[in-house]
Motif scaffolding. Structure first.
Motif, short mmCIF file in Angstrom:
data_model
loop_
_atom_site.label_atom_id
_atom_site.label_comp_id
_atom_site.label_asym_id
_atom_site.label_seq_id
_atom_site.Cartn_x
_atom_site.Cartn_y
_atom_site.Cartn_z
N LEU A 114 37.23 52.27 84.13
CA LEU A 114 36.25 53.20 83.56
C LEU A 114 34.85 52.61 83.65
O LEU A 114 33.88 53.32 83.96
CB LEU A 114 36.59 53.49 82.09
CG LEU A 114 37.76 54.44 81.84
CD1 LEU A 114 38.04 54.56 80.35
CD2 LEU A 114 37.43 55.83 82.41
N PHE B 265 31.47 54.09 85.11
CA PHE B 265 30.25 54.11 84.30
C PHE B 265 29.07 53.56 85.09
O PHE B 265 27.99 54.15 85.09
CB PHE B 265 30.47 53.29 83.03
CG PHE B 265 29.23 53.02 82.24
CD1 PHE B 265 28.69 53.99 81.42
CD2 PHE B 265 28.59 51.80 82.34
CE1 PHE B 265 27.54 53.75 80.70
CE2 PHE B 265 27.43 51.55 81.63
CZ PHE B 265 26.90 52.53 80.81
N PHE C 233 31.30 57.98 77.94
CA PHE C 233 32.31 56.98 78.30
C PHE C 233 33.00 56.40 77.08
O PHE C 233 34.18 56.05 77.12
CB PHE C 233 31.71 55.89 79.19
CG PHE C 233 31.72 56.29 80.65
CD1 PHE C 233 32.79 55.94 81.46
CD2 PHE C 233 30.70 57.05 81.19
CE1 PHE C 233 32.84 56.33 82.78
CE2 PHE C 233 30.74 57.46 82.51
CZ PHE C 233 31.81 57.09 83.32
N TYR D 266 36.95 55.82 76.61
CA TYR D 266 37.60 54.56 76.23
C TYR D 266 38.48 54.75 74.99
O TYR D 266 39.43 54.01 74.77
CB TYR D 266 36.56 53.48 75.88
CG TYR D 266 35.73 52.98 77.04
CD1 TYR D 266 36.32 52.61 78.24
CD2 TYR D 266 34.34 52.81 76.91
CE1 TYR D 266 35.55 52.13 79.30
CE2 TYR D 266 33.57 52.34 77.97
CZ TYR D 266 34.19 52.01 79.16
OH TYR D 266 33.44 51.55 80.20
#
Lengths: 321, 321
Positions: free
Chosen positions: A28, A32, B43, B47
């Motif tokens: 992730l 990002f 984000f 997460y």
């Protein structure tokens, strides 16, 4: 690691499960970083017209209007001193009739670069006439499909030193962070960088020192003069391509400088030119210098104390004899 | 500044025009910061499920499946040692019948915090039993309409020390950068921070040292015992609200710590727990420690030299007498 091995086996496997989760977090993070770069790209486009106007004013291509010069200092309210004052201009223009009216803002980029404390020591006397020829310094971000990177572009007037119109240095960014990248948004997220070949004109290369040596032929005894080139300190070594094989400390300093040029110095160059951006920089410099002075004072005090005691010993010794 | 004042008036006005352009750049930067925060928020949501699973594994709420434990080390290829090995588990489970099977990953957050070199010195022996009760550490980002900020949330099991379920510290971010903010994506973009009041139970406050004093009445001569509280070093002082009036150095260290906790330590806590994240950190720590040791050695050497010379003087003096 030994610590994890030492844990009860069930706990150890739970830690492994967390590590597995962590790799998903890392994936992730990588997305990002791409998305972040996308925003930077979008804003770079928005800055573009402002930076182009800056270039034109610096190089005397565009003369700002009266209204465009009406800068009011940030520190509250109107500051009459800083507002375009037509009378002053006219008065001074009369006065300065004899002196040449300079075009644009002379030595803009040289002054900016010399006001960056990490760059100052790199700029040698013989670099200055070349840096005076800088017309623009730009940041170019990589496109959407490309490897994440940014390129610093130094544009020069046509000159006698080299044939290049622009010197470039490209910093390739990490698109996935490793464990040991502590500051995702800092210069340390740079993977490597590449410079550019400078096409120096004959005898104009300031990064080389040419030494003439006389050689005697071993058999014939004839003497000939050979020249050998040695590297020389110069700002233009900044463009020397270097890989990961180079000294780690140097590479890190270079990465941080690249990052600072990109995010701070180039976008705010006028503040470096005017000295506004120096205030806080100097704080750091002053502190460092103070530390050095402080160390020196302590050292000197110790030395003095020891010398004093030594002298005292000598006196006593003399007395004893 | 004097430098700008010293320029030919036309050049000076061109510089003012650039400064005016710069304020427009600053406005764009401010928008950039907001948009950047927006991506971070997006984000953070992505997460979230991973972090929730982490919390559950750490606290023994969720037991990871065999597949979830199959972590392969990043350093190339399959590493059989690190893959869930059912036989090993069963064997060890038999062995360990007598020892209690620990729930989740005991002391996870205490271990993480103790492995952060800037936090280690803040954690005192008497803080440890409290930090063992940490169940989660979270980062909470401000919402779309709010002041840009992030909050660190420390969740504790119900305990005898304080009544709070969660201790928080909020860092308010700059939504517009000043001239002297050199690293827009670093901790220095924090404006100020606020802590939280800890509702300590009677006699359990580890941030205070209670000293008993005996007082004699000036007239009656009677003696009474009074207690006075003094501040004491403790990790929990981290939550003490402090304003800009505090010491600059301390505030900067705290901002950097807050930034590191947010972007690095909390999201990658397992790497701090396991020690993977230490490798590079230790380099810095070792260097710092070496510097301190080095300074100490130099100091000790000087002291020894001086003492030696002094002794020598004394001997000589004795001889003279």
């Amino acid at each position: 690691t030994d610590f994890v091995e030492s844990l009860p086996v069930k706990v150890k496997y739970r830690v492994l499960a967390l590590k597995k989760l962590q790799t998903r977090v890392a994936n992730l993070e990588s997305k990002f970083l791409r998305e972040f770069h996308g925003i930077e790209r979008k804003f770079a486009e928005m800055y573009q017209p402002l930076l182009e106007k800056r270039r034109q004013i610096i190089n005397g291509i565009y003369e700002p209007t009266e209204e465009e010069c009406e800068y009011k200092s940030d520190s509250g309210g109107y500051n009459d001193d800083e507002i375009y004052d037509e009378e002053e201009i006219q008065a001074t223009t009369e006065e300065n009739k004899e002196e040449e009216d300079p075009k644009g803002i002379p030595d803009f980029w040289l002054t900016v670069l010399k006001n960056v404390d990490t760059l100052t020591p790199l700029i040698k006397k013989y670099d200055e006439p070349i840096l005076k020829l800088l017309t623009d310094v730009k940041v170019n971000l990589s496109g959407p499909g490309e490897l994440l990177s940014f390129t610093l572009e130094f544009y020069f007037k046509p000159n006698e030193y080299f044939k290049n119109e622009v010197l470039t240095k490209t910093y390739v960014l990490k698109s996935r962070l490793a464990y040991y990248d502590p500051h995702p948004y800092r210069g340390t997220a740079i993977e490597y960088c590449t410079g550019c070949e400078i096409d120096w004109n004959e005898g104009k290369n300031v990064t080389l020192k040419t030494i003439k040596k006389k050689q005697k032929h071993q058999i014939w005894g004839t003497i000939r003069t050979v020249t050998e080139d040695f590297p020389k300190d110069s700002f233009f070594n900044f463009f020397t391509p270097h890989g990961s094989s180079s000294n780690g400390r140097y590479v890190n300093d270079d990465f941080l400088l690249g990052h600072n040029l990109r995010t701070y110095i180039i976008p705010r160059s006028v503040l470096f030119f005017s000295g506004d951006a120096l205030e806080s920089q100097q704080e750091g410099v002053v502190r460092e210098v103070n530390d050095a002075i402080y160390d020196k004072i302590i050292y000197d005090n110790w030395m003095a104390a020891i010398e004093e005691v030594k002298a005292c010993c000598k006196n006593l010794e003399a007395l004893v004899e």
